[in-house]
Design an enzyme around this catalytic site. Sequence first.
Site, mmCIF file in Angstrom:
data_model
loop_
_atom_site.group_PDB
_atom_site.id
_atom_site.type_symbol
_atom_site.label_atom_id
_atom_site.label_comp_id
_atom_site.label_asym_id
_atom_site.label_seq_id
_atom_site.Cartn_x
_atom_site.Cartn_y
_atom_site.Cartn_z
ATOM 1 N N HIS A 37 0.824 -1.217 0.000
ATOM 2 C CA HIS A 37 0.000 0.000 0.000
ATOM 3 C C HIS A 37 0.859 1.269 0.000
ATOM 4 O O HIS A 37 0.431 2.306 0.494
ATOM 5 C CB HIS A 37 -0.937 0.057 1.224
ATOM 6 C CG HIS A 37 -1.758 -1.159 1.447
ATOM 7 N ND1 HIS A 37 -3.067 -1.261 1.024
ATOM 8 C CD2 HIS A 37 -1.475 -2.348 2.046
ATOM 9 C CE1 HIS A 37 -3.549 -2.454 1.373
ATOM 10 N NE2 HIS A 37 -2.601 -3.130 1.989
ATOM 11 N N SER A 89 14.031 20.512 -18.230
ATOM 12 C CA SER A 89 12.824 21.244 -18.546
ATOM 13 C C SER A 89 13.176 22.488 -19.356
ATOM 14 O O SER A 89 14.221 23.091 -19.149
ATOM 15 C CB SER A 89 12.145 21.665 -17.240
ATOM 16 O OG SER A 89 11.333 22.806 -17.431
ATOM 17 N N LYS A 129 15.228 21.233 -13.020
ATOM 18 C CA LYS A 129 14.574 19.927 -13.164
ATOM 19 C C LYS A 129 15.492 18.857 -13.750
ATOM 20 O O LYS A 129 16.269 19.115 -14.660
ATOM 21 C CB LYS A 129 13.341 20.058 -14.065
ATOM 22 C CG LYS A 129 12.197 20.846 -13.483
ATOM 23 C CD LYS A 129 11.572 20.199 -12.261
ATOM 24 C CE LYS A 129 10.795 18.958 -12.581
ATOM 25 N NZ LYS A 129 9.613 19.161 -13.394
ATOM 26 N N GLU A 164 8.950 7.315 -17.050
ATOM 27 C CA GLU A 164 7.580 7.739 -17.354
ATOM 28 C C GLU A 164 7.110 7.204 -18.699
ATOM 29 O O GLU A 164 5.980 6.725 -18.840
ATOM 30 C CB GLU A 164 7.489 9.265 -17.339
ATOM 31 C CG GLU A 164 7.659 9.863 -15.942
ATOM 32 C CD GLU A 164 7.820 11.373 -15.998
ATOM 33 O OE1 GLU A 164 6.812 12.074 -15.843
ATOM 34 O OE2 GLU A 164 8.974 11.840 -16.200
#
Lengths: 464, 464, 464, 464
Positions: C157, C278, C284, C291
């Site tokens: 979880h 970025s 970043k 992803e």
Amino acid sequence: MTKKMWSGRFEEASSSLLEEFNGSLPFDKKLYREDIAGSIAHATMLREVGILSADDVEKIIVALKQVEQEIDNGEFEFKISDEDIHMAIESRITEIIGDAGKKLHTARSRNDQVALDFRLYVLRNNRKIINLLIKLQQTLIDMAKNNIDTLLPGMTHLQHAQPINFAYHILAYVSMFKRDIERFESSIERNNISPIGCAALAGTPHRIDRNITASLLDFKSPSINCLDTVSDRDFALEILFNISTLFVHISRFAEELIIWSSYEFKFVTFSDAYSTGSSIMPQKKNPDVAELLRGKSGRVFGNMISLLTVMKGLPLAYNKDMQEDKEGVFDSVETAIISLKILEKAIATLKVNRENMAKACKTGHLTATDLADYLVKICNVPFREAHHITGRAVAEADKLNIDLSEMGYKKLQEIDDRIGSDVDEVLSLKNSMNSRKSFGGTSQEQTIKQIEFFELWLSGLEIK
Amino acid sequence: MTKKMWSGRFEEASSSLLEEFNGSLPFDKKLYREDIAGSIAHATMLREVGILSADDVEKIIVALKQVEQEIDNGEFEFKISDEDIHMAIESRITEIIGDAGKKLHTARSRNDQVALDFRLYVLRNNRKIINLLIKLQQTLIDMAKNNIDTLLPGMTHLQHAQPINFAYHILAYVSMFKRDIERFESSIERNNISPIGCAALAGTPHRIDRNITASLLDFKSPSINCLDTVSDRDFALEILFNISTLFVHISRFAEELIIWSSYEFKFVTFSDAYSTGSSIMPQKKNPDVAELLRGKSGRVFGNMISLLTVMKGLPLAYNKDMQEDKEGVFDSVETAIISLKILEKAIATLKVNRENMAKACKTGHLTATDLADYLVKICNVPFREAHHITGRAVAEADKLNIDLSEMGYKKLQEIDDRIGSDVDEVLSLKNSMNSRKSFGGTSQEQTIKQIEFFELWLSGLEIK
Amino acid sequence: MTKKMWSGRFEEASSSLLEEFNGSLPFDKKLYREDIAGSIAHATMLREVGILSADDVEKIIVALKQVEQEIDNGEFEFKISDEDIHMAIESRITEIIGDAGKKLHTARSRNDQVALDFRLYVLRNNRKIINLLIKLQQTLIDMAKNNIDTLLPGMTHLQHAQPINFAYHILAYVSMFKRDIERFESSIERNNISPIGCAALAGTPHRIDRNITASLLDFKSPSINCLDTVSDRDFALEILFNISTLFVHISRFAEELIIWSSYEFKFVTFSDAYSTGSSIMPQKKNPDVAELLRGKSGRVFGNMISLLTVMKGLPLAYNKDMQEDKEGVFDSVETAIISLKILEKAIATLKVNRENMAKACKTGHLTATDLADYLVKICNVPFREAHHITGRAVAEADKLNIDLSEMGYKKLQEIDDRIGSDVDEVLSLKNSMNSRKSFGGTSQEQTIKQIEFFELWLSGLEIK
Amino acid sequence: MTKKMWSGRFEEASSSLLEEFNGSLPFDKKLYREDIAGSIAHATMLREVGILSADDVEKIIVALKQVEQEIDNGEFEFKISDEDIHMAIESRITEIIGDAGKKLHTARSRNDQVALDFRLYVLRNNRKIINLLIKLQQTLIDMAKNNIDTLLPGMTHLQHAQPINFAYHILAYVSMFKRDIERFESSIERNNISPIGCAALAGTPHRIDRNITASLLDFKSPSINCLDTVSDRDFALEILFNISTLFVHISRFAEELIIWSSYEFKFVTFSDAYSTGSSIMPQKKNPDVAELLRGKSGRVFGNMISLLTVMKGLPLAYNKDMQEDKEGVFDSVETAIISLKILEKAIATLKVNRENMAKACKTGHLTATDLADYLVKICNVPFREAHHITGRAVAEADKLNIDLSEMGYKKLQEIDDRIGSDVDEVLSLKNSMNSRKSFGGTSQEQTIKQIEFFELWLSGLEIK
């Protein structure tokens, strides 16, 4: 093996396996209210146009209401041999009132009953889901109002990006759920068309008046082409899609709540009433609600694919494949309803750990963009160059193990001497957030405007 | 391995495998027009609000238009190292006009460029699909007008049910495609909102005016919450769903055309120009167009599931997963466009074999319902009993190997002596069809009304 | 508009729109090697059985090899009018060698060429994916070997559950990818059956020998029923499913890598070569690779649904819908190949932040289960009661703001006096991890056994 | 609101809405037999290794068997507050035998109980489906044996292609279902691995012996990595995929049966016992069974997408999302079971209308390929030219309105004078069919070989 209503020309009785396989009663009994409402409207119309006598129609309506009560009270005996809810109700009223009951099926077919009952169910539940979404919106807006000055790291790629306020983050979901409400409403508007009176596929030679039934059942108008109507399931596909898109949004929110509940983030804490424990690990407090909300996207996506698959390539008009339309819709609707209820409760009782959010803002150089913007606006550096200078400042901060927001102008001047002491104010987290004053931005000023916008919009909706 | 615009703080160059995996240029170059239009609007606004000088902006716009021309003419060199169409265009204008080019990216982020370009593409193609649907509707209505007195067996379960006219059958599809048009229009209406100016996720401290850009790009208004906007893909899900539902309808039509083209049915014949042959069987003339139209439902359903899967459970705001949004939408849009074009042509050149349809009406006892209705209306028999009597008449006709419509009243009286000689007229196929005068029914009278209704509606739409 | 090979009985030429819609050449040209290999085998067999002369066959084979070279070198001119790769190649060899070329199509049909080429492609790529998975497994096992004593919080979880070692966590993925390899292998085994020689649907009257072609192309045997064979796409569904399941595993791994890369976790750091930045936020460093890997699950799930939808309800044998089988498979295969390559590289260059993992183990009372087990084993408390006592200890630790592992036996005795001083050793994180010595458990002893098991298994596989 | 087993550290009771949302008892109670079998094996093992006393274990086993009986007999009271079947059973045995009952949960977690019960269910039902498939195969082979000389038009694109025999057509499905059986068997083989003893995620410090439990429950071996095992659902994905592929085959068969039942085809007639009628059209006899079989492909595809969506991107190990794994699998399994039963019955009682099939062979020039082959083989014409000559012959036959098989050699010689009188024999339908003697072809000789092959294979399988 039982004798069917349609068995006139059949020589063999149907097998009990067929009855089990073929019957829809176990699931379509859920539509008894819609079916009875449709039958009352149909009977009333048949009286108005003079096809049935006032006397017969009165008997029929009284019997239908009695049957509704029987089912409400759990006293109705469902027999698998009745195949579906339409037959189950018709058999029973014939039992009660004899021949008058048999006349109810004049000028209609099961195909248009199915089409009617299912459409009524879908329309009614579009509305129910809208109502629950409105309630959720109110709770979210309340949460937003309480968190206009709660800083948290705005993220892209799950990486710290820029400081935002938590209200603004919550309002992103309000914005998504607004679109959901609009989609459900648009679907009601488009599909609020009466199928009743289409008969099997071609209309009927009886002198019925479809405007009367449409109006009795609150439809905008009767449908224009009966062949289309008896096999139209667009309204069902739409609710399945709209629920799927709703669950895209719910699952994104759920994912954030799960990540935010982790020990590493600790941005939020679920109330005990909406958490669960472990049978083996006594320290666990699990965000089960959020996990189930995320997981339930699976079933609603699946239900949509199911109906698309069923409908693909079916010749006109009704085919028995279409009996497969209901269970998935029932499941998605019920999933949406309970999920919206529990999400609202879980949000209403969620603890927001403001300090942890604030602390998190001090890692990740959230104000790097502000430095770049400062270089552009104040020092007149082209953006692409500013981006490179800032990259170097960030690398330096990393080496020093401090956050850019706390670096101080002196160290920054070593990197680029066009930087002035006014940079310190620019790089403060709260100033950074509040500087984003463009329309729709995260500054408190803009956030408050957004809240006002959503409240105004919401006040124009009514829970029907 | 190349140096990236964002490489300021990076110590290692990116791998060429990463470039290939990560870059979107091979597919998002399709968006160059949208990107350039967005950049022109952005630059214009920056000038209006005084962020960029008129001079710089003029240079930028001229350069952007030059780039558009270069791409139009196939003279533009796409470099995989540019990652995406946004960088490719920006690099090139900087090449052309130097520093002024670097200023274009002021007050915006790739995230809002992506959001803008993709939304513009989707809005534009919603409209394009509507236009093609309007054209298809006109062709279908023409076909209907020519077939008001073409009888064919109306079917349910692919079994003969009741006689209908072919116009009425075609109008069922007109009715479906009408709903499709409404869905595409509703989606345009709902999503005609400008994302530009949202920057990375939080808005921008620059004093931009999002109303200007929204208005320059023909949007209704700027979006209300930037965090939502940069990761909103509802508009893309909607077009994927609306195309999927469109293909439910197309695949049903295609299935019918395929079955109708079989030797056993021979209801229609495709023109040679829209048929194909076999490399091994010289006699074959295959309805490939219809089969492909049916099969293409697979790819559009799949594309929708793809994007739902991608978006499920993504935390806010932009995540790189979302780069997977485009290819499926491009594919579904292009599939819809060519499919609508070819369907329209195939229908316009389709031969309708009226005699075969008429002949088919003489099997399957299409007027059995009329006999039952006759028993109810003329002989005052309750419907359920009438159904049973008719079942026996059908069984008798089967034994005699004739169709009920040709059985004659004398034989029918042997089955039930309440039947009169007037039954013969009732059981004629054409009379049966024309008896279905209820609203939306198949009688010629009603069919003509439906044609008028659809023509009126269509005349209110414009091809934009 | 061009004359087709099958145009003998056609009066009109096909439309150019049809050519574009109908042709598969733009995508099936990818199969040219398979097609040429199949043609060589077919021609060789025709010579062996005496249908073609040795002379003709030699010409054919030389021409086929020339065509392969032309395509390899990009010198081959693909014409859309050739419809598909089969015709494109056959036309060309007829151009080269005249009448002998026309004889190649003796005793075969495009249907069995399609079936052959596509099956060869799928079999070959099953193998390619296995090879890449083997390479990935080796990298993962290397990573495991380096991390047998790296503690991290095992989670359920996304909540801290029990201390485990990082090698053990990595081996969970090794275990998943092992099942993936087994599935791809099982699919090869099951589908390694030759379709060639099935002709259109019924076999051929020519005296061909399907064992010869099967053997020349390395198939186990020819297929048993030609009608099935020409429309069997199970092998394609299998690879789509096996890739989908592979991406379930990859997406889970990717999700963990993304979460672990967040500022809050910082368990791992991607190398610069496999990260991106970025355009607007200079600080970043985004885990784009992970992803994209997560997001690509969308397209592979979608591709599977596409083919299932296409195949659903198709009558035997070949229908043109089936032309829609290829693009999705090509896309899933290419996605799997590049994804496995980049995942392997990203893992091989990943930095594991051991200290952060270790630090994280000190929150969340990871040894709570150990306390419960201690109570059961040493103090003879029934498990359910032990669970409750531990729950109270955890609550107490929370109040004191310390981790259970550092609480000390004295405080614990206040909660239950059956607890002895030996509890301190039990509650140490490393001891806890090493105590889980049951087969398949996380103790170092068991982890090493697992590594040995996987290495042994891997050594039995070969990269073919 | 009730007190939960895991409530030790919780301050608030859980809400009743949470109980309803969170509980799995309403659906997982279906697993009671698997749960009890697992508990008996676990308890037995705990006794063998000396963790529990023989006395306690005897009590536990007696109580477990009592509970099984109670559930079998419908006497067991399921309480929603028990959350799931595991707790429901454990609570009840503790009620019956007191403290001994509490000891059963020693050295295990709900996570591994869930993993065990679900895996046992899936393995058992893979087997059940295989058994039903074997029965179906026998019925199909019987049907084939009776139809070796039943001619019907073999079709591609639903167009007449070549004459085949009906047995051969049926054997195509036998061939598909053979692959289905192989897939279910392969899945059993691959997943016959014991999860029991994995505890929550990391194994257990108790000295359990997982080989004992694996062997007691008929598993091949215990699993190798517990972290993987508790969150592995590959076995569930596999059965969902294998059922989906099965339904691709069933839906194709169903489509053919529906088309063949139409008035236009009339190739087959369903027995009354497996047909249904219409409530409004007394002459209808609908192939509902086949339509439902076709439609049920929708739900099984949907169920697969559901679980893929659920599992996508889940971090290790167990997450509550995974509770969504069961209902879809239960639904697909139950759908497969009843569908296979009814398909077998419907086939066993199907009437094959041989004369109609034979008559249909006389349209569509089924022997056109034979003419082309004759030109190649006898007249030495290159295939491509032969194809064109045949195209002209077909066009001529169409003009004369006769079938090529009945055209006669004289008319054919007018088209090409190389044609001899022996062509008449070649163009006879039966000769054409029997000429296809290549391996796997439709000639009676080959068809009989195929029947023998399948019978031999089937005799090697056993219904377990």
